[in-house]
Design a protein around this motif. Sequence first.
Motif, PDB file in Angstrom:
ATOM      1  N   THR A 200       0.835  -1.195   0.000  1.00  0.00           N
ATOM      2  CA  THR A 200       0.000   0.000   0.000  1.00  0.00           C
ATOM      3  C   THR A 200       0.877   1.256   0.000  1.00  0.00           C
ATOM      4  OG1 THR A 200      -1.754  -1.142   1.218  1.00  0.00           O
ATOM      5  CG2 THR A 200      -1.786   1.273   1.247  1.00  0.00           C
ATOM      6  N   GLY A 201       0.614   2.177  -0.916  1.00  0.00           N
ATOM      7  CA  GLY A 201       1.387   3.415  -1.004  1.00  0.00           C
ATOM      8  C   GLY A 201       2.628   3.318  -1.861  1.00  0.00           C
ATOM      9  N   LEU A 202       2.929   2.133  -2.388  1.00  0.00           N
ATOM     10  CA  LEU A 202       4.128   1.969  -3.216  1.00  0.00           C
ATOM     11  C   LEU A 202       3.903   2.535  -4.609  1.00  0.00           C
ATOM     12  CD1 LEU A 202       6.944   0.723  -3.828  1.00  0.00           C
ATOM     13  CD2 LEU A 202       5.704  -1.355  -4.542  1.00  0.00           C
ATOM     14  N   TRP A 203       4.835   3.357  -5.053  1.00  0.00           N
ATOM     15  CA  TRP A 203       4.848   3.816  -6.441  1.00  0.00           C
ATOM     16  C   TRP A 203       5.701   2.830  -7.244  1.00  0.00           C
ATOM     17  CZ3 TRP A 203       1.636   7.481  -8.109  1.00  0.00           C
ATOM     18  CH2 TRP A 203       1.126   8.389  -7.190  1.00  0.00           C
ATOM     19  N   LYS A 204       5.107   2.225  -8.263  1.00  0.00           N
ATOM     20  CA  LYS A 204       5.767   1.155  -8.996  1.00  0.00           C
ATOM     21  C   LYS A 204       5.643   1.360 -10.495  1.00  0.00           C
ATOM     22  CE  LYS A 204       3.415  -2.690  -9.488  1.00  0.00           C
ATOM     23  NZ  LYS A 204       2.793  -2.468 -10.806  1.00  0.00           N
ATOM     24  N   LEU A 205       6.352   0.541 -11.269  1.00  0.00           N
ATOM     25  CA  LEU A 205       6.249   0.600 -12.721  1.00  0.00           C
ATOM     26  C   LEU A 205       4.916   0.025 -13.173  1.00  0.00           C
ATOM     27  CD1 LEU A 205       9.805  -0.729 -13.686  1.00  0.00           C
ATOM     28  CD2 LEU A 205       9.100   1.641 -13.269  1.00  0.00           C
ATOM     29  N   PRO A 206       4.362   0.519 -14.276  1.00  0.00           N
ATOM     30  CA  PRO A 206       3.157  -0.105 -14.850  1.00  0.00           C
ATOM     31  C   PRO A 206       3.479  -1.538 -15.286  1.00  0.00           C
ATOM     32  CG  PRO A 206       3.548   2.065 -15.810  1.00  0.00           C
ATOM     33  CD  PRO A 206       4.779   1.709 -15.040  1.00  0.00           C
ATOM     34  N   THR A 207       2.639  -2.475 -14.915  1.00  0.00           N
ATOM     35  CA  THR A 207       2.866  -3.882 -15.224  1.00  0.00           C
ATOM     36  C   THR A 207       1.569  -4.551 -15.674  1.00  0.00           C
ATOM     37  OG1 THR A 207       2.454  -4.557 -12.937  1.00  0.00           O
ATOM     38  CG2 THR A 207       4.740  -4.060 -13.544  1.00  0.00           C
ATOM     39  N   GLY A 208       1.718  -5.739 -16.254  1.00  0.00           N
ATOM     40  CA  GLY A 208       0.546  -6.498 -16.672  1.00  0.00           C
ATOM     41  C   GLY A 208       0.954  -7.788 -17.362  1.00  0.00           C
ATOM     42  N   PHE A 209      -0.039  -8.538 -17.811  1.00  0.00           N
ATOM     43  CA  PHE A 209       0.193  -9.819 -18.460  1.00  0.00           C
ATOM     44  C   PHE A 209       0.132  -9.690 -19.977  1.00  0.00           C
ATOM     45  CE2 PHE A 209      -1.366 -11.381 -14.294  1.00  0.00           C
ATOM     46  CZ  PHE A 209      -0.276 -12.180 -13.970  1.00  0.00           C
ATOM     47  N   ILE A 210       0.957 -10.496 -20.638  1.00  0.00           N
ATOM     48  CA  ILE A 210       0.892 -10.606 -22.091  1.00  0.00           C
ATOM     49  C   ILE A 210      -0.370 -11.384 -22.473  1.00  0.00           C
ATOM     50  CG2 ILE A 210       2.012 -11.658 -24.111  1.00  0.00           C
ATOM     51  CD1 ILE A 210       3.432  -9.217 -23.146  1.00  0.00           C
ATOM     52  N   GLN A 211      -1.040 -10.942 -23.507  1.00  0.00           N
ATOM     53  CA  GLN A 211      -2.236 -11.624 -23.984  1.00  0.00           C
ATOM     54  C   GLN A 211      -1.862 -12.714 -24.986  1.00  0.00           C
ATOM     55  OE1 GLN A 211      -4.609  -8.420 -25.586  1.00  0.00           O
ATOM     56  NE2 GLN A 211      -5.143  -7.623 -23.572  1.00  0.00           N
ATOM     57  N   GLU A 212      -2.835 -13.553 -25.323  1.00  0.00           N
ATOM     58  CA  GLU A 212      -2.590 -14.601 -26.311  1.00  0.00           C
ATOM     59  C   GLU A 212      -2.169 -13.989 -27.645  1.00  0.00           C
ATOM     60  OE1 GLU A 212      -5.738 -17.385 -26.834  1.00  0.00           O
ATOM     61  OE2 GLU A 212      -5.881 -17.888 -24.712  1.00  0.00           O
ATOM     62  N   SER A 213      -1.174 -14.594 -28.266  1.00  0.00           N
ATOM     63  CA  SER A 213      -0.669 -14.185 -29.580  1.00  0.00           C
ATOM     64  C   SER A 213      -0.135 -12.754 -29.588  1.00  0.00           C
ATOM     65  CB  SER A 213      -1.762 -14.346 -30.657  1.00  0.00           C
ATOM     66  OG  SER A 213      -2.226 -15.676 -30.720  1.00  0.00           O
ATOM     67  N   GLU A 214       0.331 -12.278 -28.452  1.00  0.00           N
ATOM     68  CA  GLU A 214       0.867 -10.921 -28.346  1.00  0.00           C
ATOM     69  C   GLU A 214       2.369 -10.970 -28.117  1.00  0.00           C
ATOM     70  OE1 GLU A 214      -0.588  -6.837 -26.232  1.00  0.00           O
ATOM     71  OE2 GLU A 214      -0.324  -8.560 -24.915  1.00  0.00           O
ATOM     72  N   GLU A 215       3.089 -10.074 -28.766  1.00  0.00           N
ATOM     73  CA  GLU A 215       4.529  -9.973 -28.586  1.00  0.00           C
ATOM     74  C   GLU A 215       4.847  -9.310 -27.246  1.00  0.00           C
ATOM     75  OE1 GLU A 215       6.890 -11.115 -30.399  1.00  0.00           O
ATOM     76  OE2 GLU A 215       6.053 -11.473 -32.388  1.00  0.00           O
ATOM     77  N   ILE A 216       6.029  -9.590 -26.732  1.00  0.00           N
ATOM     78  CA  ILE A 216       6.464  -8.966 -25.488  1.00  0.00           C
ATOM     79  C   ILE A 216       6.516  -7.447 -25.637  1.00  0.00           C
ATOM     80  CG2 ILE A 216       8.410  -8.704 -23.898  1.00  0.00           C
ATOM     81  CD1 ILE A 216       9.076 -11.655 -24.468  1.00  0.00           C
ATOM     82  N   PHE A 217       7.099  -6.973 -26.729  1.00  0.00           N
ATOM     83  CA  PHE A 217       7.279  -5.519 -26.886  1.00  0.00           C
ATOM     84  C   PHE A 217       5.953  -4.799 -27.095  1.00  0.00           C
ATOM     85  CE2 PHE A 217       7.601  -7.137 -31.205  1.00  0.00           C
ATOM     86  CZ  PHE A 217       6.982  -6.178 -31.990  1.00  0.00           C
ATOM     87  N   THR A 218       5.020  -5.410 -27.823  1.00  0.00           N
ATOM     88  CA  THR A 218       3.718  -4.764 -27.999  1.00  0.00           C
ATOM     89  C   THR A 218       2.887  -4.838 -26.722  1.00  0.00           C
ATOM     90  OG1 THR A 218       2.830  -6.819 -28.935  1.00  0.00           O
ATOM     91  CG2 THR A 218       3.651  -5.179 -30.481  1.00  0.00           C
TER      92      THR A 218
END
Length: 347
Positions: A200-218
């Motif tokens: 709680t209160g931590l400022w962090k980098l935006p993160t998330g999961f890769i979707q099906e058939s999606e490239e890492i960079f996109t």
Amino acid sequence: MCVSKSSFGPFLYSSHIVSQKVFPQLCSCKGNFPKASCIGTSDSAMSSVPKDKLMVDTYSFRMNGINGSTPNVYFSKRVLDHLDDEYGGVVINPENLPSNPSFFASVLRLSLSRWMLEGKKGVWLKLPLEKSELVPVAVKEGFRYHHAERGYVMMTYWIPEGPCMLPDNASHQVGVGGFVINENNEVLVVQEKHTTPAFTGLWKLPTGFIQESEEIFTGAVREVKEETGIDTEFLEVVAFRHAQNVAFQKSDLFFVCMLRPLSNQIVIDDIEVQACKWMPLDEFIEQPLIQGDNMFKKIIDICIARIGKQYCGLSVHPLVSKFDGKLSSLYYNIVDAQDSNCQVTSL
């Protein structure tokens, strides 16, 4: 083994028909066929299914007499609509599955007996959500769960004796984090709306999961856009983390990506994100949770080294392999041999 059963029609995909006779029972014949053991089929199960719903193949074959002592006999049976895969297995067509569980059970057993005679190996059965009543039928016949998605469950059956050689379900989930720093040496950070009390209160980098058939960079660019509204350009993968038993006993791959901002106006995703801002890099680093965690601190150290051109990440390069003829993304770095500091595109 030879099998036969009473005739129905019309049927789809009946190109395998050689001849068709009417037999009142299912028969199993072994050896030199001096005898035949027969079991009756369920007439009620068959008659309760509309003829236009019997999505099965019909095929037949001939059993020659023994030393000319008996005349030729023709046998026919029905098989689920399917395709042969390149590994000697079978993929059942999920769009042409019977709706009636009793009829499905009968045709499934017949199909397995035929595929066993043909020397088939693995059988893949995809059951859509609307055919979920067929799941216990398949389990009773020996099928096992392989994986499930929102709209279906995939089941498998291994025909040969010995260990099953079918590949297991996916073992990893893949996540991305975007390190976005602007010309003012400010990092794009977020506070998540749904998090554990420890963060709680931590400022962090935006993160998330890769979707099906999606490239890492996109995927990295997409996640930053969705959470913050900031448009970015992918530069490099600067590090990745591999962890075990993260969720549902699956392993986790997390890629930290360096991104260049293309806009400045923040528009947060108020479903997942509590707050978002451009934060001075020094202030971001000095957060107690960053300083107290070896993993977070090392990731930030790597990103700072990349900014100072003391470290090279992995840029993406599209390549086509002759093994599958498909376009793939290969991530690697190119270091200028004349410069040990790895001169790369300036941030």
